[in-house]
Scaffold this active site. Structure first.
Site, short mmCIF file in Angstrom:
data_model
loop_
_atom_site.label_atom_id
_atom_site.label_comp_id
_atom_site.label_asym_id
_atom_site.label_seq_id
_atom_site.Cartn_x
_atom_site.Cartn_y
_atom_site.Cartn_z
N HIS A 244 -97.18 -6.06 45.44
CA HIS A 244 -98.52 -6.60 45.07
C HIS A 244 -99.47 -5.43 45.92
CE1 HIS A 244 -101.87 -9.34 44.75
NE2 HIS A 244 -101.38 -9.88 43.88
N GLU A 303 -94.59 -14.29 41.49
CA GLU A 303 -93.89 -14.60 40.10
C GLU A 303 -92.34 -14.93 40.36
OE1 GLU A 303 -95.85 -14.54 38.02
OE2 GLU A 303 -97.04 -13.11 37.36
N1 COA Z 1 -90.04 -2.45 42.67
C1 COA Z 1 -89.83 -1.30 42.92
N2 COA Z 1 -90.57 -0.61 43.32
C2 COA Z 1 -91.76 -0.89 43.52
C3 COA Z 1 -92.06 -2.24 43.08
C4 COA Z 1 -91.38 -3.03 42.79
N3 COA Z 1 -91.42 -4.27 42.26
N4 COA Z 1 -93.61 -2.49 43.13
C5 COA Z 1 -94.22 -1.08 43.66
N5 COA Z 1 -92.98 -0.32 43.81
C6 COA Z 1 -93.06 1.17 44.34
C7 COA Z 1 -93.86 1.76 43.02
O1 COA Z 1 -92.85 2.51 42.40
C8 COA Z 1 -94.43 3.01 43.83
O2 COA Z 1 -93.57 3.90 44.38
P1 COA Z 1 -93.85 5.51 44.80
O3 COA Z 1 -94.79 5.54 45.62
O4 COA Z 1 -92.93 5.86 45.31
O5 COA Z 1 -94.34 5.97 43.46
C9 COA Z 1 -95.14 2.19 45.10
O6 COA Z 1 -94.29 1.12 45.50
C10 COA Z 1 -96.44 1.87 45.01
O7 COA Z 1 -96.67 1.24 43.45
P2 COA Z 1 -97.95 1.28 42.74
O8 COA Z 1 -97.62 0.92 41.25
O9 COA Z 1 -98.93 2.25 43.12
O10 COA Z 1 -98.38 -0.14 43.56
P3 COA Z 1 -99.58 -1.07 42.69
O11 COA Z 1 -100.33 -1.62 43.83
O12 COA Z 1 -100.04 -0.59 41.44
O13 COA Z 1 -98.45 -2.14 42.22
C11 COA Z 1 -97.52 -4.24 41.18
C12 COA Z 1 -98.77 -3.51 42.15
C13 COA Z 1 -97.55 -5.71 41.17
C14 COA Z 1 -98.06 -3.50 39.78
C15 COA Z 1 -96.13 -3.70 41.45
O14 COA Z 1 -95.65 -3.87 42.88
C16 COA Z 1 -95.02 -3.86 40.50
O15 COA Z 1 -94.90 -3.41 39.46
N6 COA Z 1 -94.20 -4.97 40.66
C17 COA Z 1 -93.25 -5.48 39.84
C18 COA Z 1 -93.94 -6.31 38.72
C19 COA Z 1 -94.56 -7.61 39.44
O16 COA Z 1 -93.86 -8.55 40.05
N7 COA Z 1 -95.73 -7.99 38.99
C20 COA Z 1 -96.33 -9.45 39.33
C21 COA Z 1 -97.38 -9.17 40.30
S1 COA Z 1 -98.25 -10.26 40.76
#
Ligand code: COA
Length: 361
Positions: A244, A303
Site C-alpha cells: 500500500h 483487497e
Molecule cells: N507484490 C510484490 N511486490 C510489491 C507489491 C506486491 N503486492 N507491492 C509493492 N511491491 C514492490 C514493488 O515491486 C516495488 O519494488 P522495487 O522498489 O524493488 O521496484 C516496491 O514494492 C514499491 O512499489 P511501488 O509500486 O512504488 O509502491 P506503490 O506505493 O506505488 O504501490 C500498490 C502501492 C498498492 C500499487 C502496490 O503495493 C501493488 O501493486 N499492490 C498489489 C495490487 C493491490 O493489492 N492493489 C490494491 C491496493 S489497496
C-alpha cells in the site's frame, strides 16, 4: 517533483484520515473499528454527506430506496454490447446515462447506480432477468436480493454493510482524487463519479480482489503456497492484496473484513477451511515479501479479505470491483461536494523535459 505524487498534500478534508504509520482509519471523527460491523451503509452516507448536502433528510434510507427504484429503469437498455464488457464497465456505461448535476437527487441516483446495475449485469450475464429494487429494505439487503432473487439473511446483509462502510472513504486515494479533479471543473457529480469508477477499476487500485481469488484458486492447497508465490514474484508479478502507498503497517480494513468473514463462517457461507487456507496463503506471502523486500514494509491490504468476503456473499469475482464502487461512491460524492465548497480549480503544473523547439526548414 514527487513520483506518483507520493507525500504531496493536495487537499484538506474533514471526511477521512488515513494514518499509515499507526494503521488507523478515521471516517468523519469515527474510527473504523467503531463503525465496521455496527454501522449500516445508510449511516455512513449520513455521516459523510452531513453539511455537504443542505437538504439531506435526517434519515436518508427512504430517499435512497426511491433512488434505487428510479435508476432501475436504465437496466432496460442492457444489451449484448454492454454484456460483452467487464461488469464494472457495463455499470459505468449505464451510470453515464444518468443526468449530471450537483444536487442531492443527483447524488442519491449515483449512490444507487452501482448497487442496482451490478446485480442486474451479473444476472443478465447468467441469462437471468433483473430483479427490481425494493425501496423498503436496507441498501445492503436489497443489493443481495437483487443479486440472488431471494432475501438474504440478516447476517449476510450485516456483512455487506461492514464491507461497504469499510471501503466508503479513504483519504485522497486515486479514484477520489480523480473525482475531486473533475468536480473542481464544475462538470457535475455524475462526471466526477464516472471518473472515480474509471480510476477504481485498475488492478493497482480497486481491481485487485478478483485476481486474489484467481491466486487462491491457482494455489489450491496451503502446501503449494510458497512455491506458487515465489514463482509469481520470479516472473515479475505483484502479489495482489499486498502492499500500500500509505500503510506501512497492516491495513486496518483487512482485519475489519476478516472479522466479517469470520462471523459468516458461523453461518453456511464460507466453505470449511476456506478462511484457514487464505490465512495460510497470507502468512506465506508476508514471509516471502519480507525476505525479498526487506527494506519495504509490504503488508496485507484491504483487497485480500475483500475477496473472501464477497465470495462468501456469492458475488462472482468479475463483479468485485463494481461492489467496491457501491461503497466508495459515498466517499466520491462527499469529496466532490467538499471540493465544490472549497471552490478552486485543481490545475497543477508539469515540467517540460522534451526537445527544445526547432525551426521549420
Ligand atoms: N507484490 C510484490 N511486490 C510489491 C507489491 C506486491 N503486492 N507491492 C509493492 N511491491 C514492490 C514493488 O515491486 C516495488 O519494488 P522495487 O522498489 O524493488 O521496484 C516496491 O514494492 C514499491 O512499489 P511501488 O509500486 O512504488 O509502491 P506503490 O506505493 O506505488 O504501490 C500498490 C502501492 C498498492 C500499487 C502496490 O503495493 C501493488 O501493486 N499492490 C498489489 C495490487 C493491490 O493489492 N492493489 C490494491 C491496493 S489497496
Amino acid at each position: 517533483m514527487s513520483d506518483g505524487l507520493e507525500n504531496v498534500v493536495a487537499a484538506e478534508t474533514v471526511l477521512s484520515e488515513v494514518d499509515g504509520l499507526a494503521g488507523r482509519l478515521v471516517i468523519r471523527g469515527r474510527s473504523l473499528d467503531d463503525l465496521a460491523g455496527r454501522a449500516t451503509f445508510e449511516d455512513v452516507v449520513q455521516l459523510l454527506f452531513d453539511g455537504f448536502y443542505v437538504d439531506l433528510p435526517a434519515d436518508v434510507a427512504p430517499a435512497l430506496g426511491a433512488a434505487r427504484v428510479d435508476v432501475f429503469a436504465q437496466v432496460a437498455v442492457l444489451d449484448a454490447g454492454l454484456l460483452a464488457l467487464d461488469p464494472v464497465e457495463a455499470m459505468r456505461a449505464l451510470t453515464a446515462r444518468l443526468p449530471d448535476g450537483d444536487d442531492l437527487s443527483t447524488a442519491l441516483r449515483l449512490l444507487a447506480a452501482p448497487a442496482v446495475f451490478i446485480p442486474a449485469v451479473v444476472r443478465a450475464g447468467q441469462g437471468l432477468a433483473p430483479v427490481a429494487p425494493d425501496a423498503t429494505v436496507t441498501h445492503s439487503a436489497d443489493i443481495l436480493r437483487m443479486l440472488r432473487g431471494a432475501a438474504p439473511t440478516a447476517e449476510e446483509a450485516r456483512a455487506l454493510d461492514a464491507y461497504l462502510v469499510t471501503v466508503s472513504d479513504h483519504g485522497l486515494n486515486a479514484s477520489t482524487f480523480a473525482a475531486r479533479v473533475i468536480a473542481s471543473t464544475r462538470a457535475g457529480l455524475t462526471s466526477a463519479v464516472l471518473g472515480g469508477i474509471s480510476a477504481l477499476k485498475g488492478p493497482l487500485h480497486g481491481g485487485a480482489p478478483g485476481p486474489v481469488i484467481e491466486m487462491l484458486d491457482a494455489i489450491g492447497t496451503p502446501g503449494h503456497a510458497r512455491a506458487w508465490l515465489e514463482q509469481a514474484l520470479d516472473s515479475g508479478e505483484r502479489l495482489m492484496g499486498f502492499g500500500h502507498r500509505i500503510y506501512k503497517v497492516r491495513d486496518p480494513r483487512a482485519d475489519a473484513l476478516k472479522g466479517a468473514v469470520r462471523r459468516l463462517t458461523q453461518g453456511s457461507n464460507v466453505a470449511p477451511g476456506r478462511l484457514a487456507f487464505a490465512e495460510a496463503v497470507e502468512r506465506a506471502a508476508l514471509d516471502i515479501l519480507r525476505e525479498r523486500k526487506p527494506d519495504r514494509s509490504l503488508q496485507t491490504n484491504v483487497e485480500f479479505y475483500t475477496a473472501l468476503l464477497l465470495e462468501a456473499l456469492a458475488f462472482p469475482p468479475a463483479a468485485f470491483t463494481g461492489v467496491f464502487a457501491m461503497g466508495r461512491v459515498a466517499g466520491w460524492l462527499a469529496h466532490a461536494r467538499e471540493q465544490l465548497a472549497g471552490g478552486r480549480l485543481i490545475r497543477p503544473q508539469s515540467v517540460y523535459v522534451g526537445p527544445a523547439p526547432r525551426r521549420a526548414a
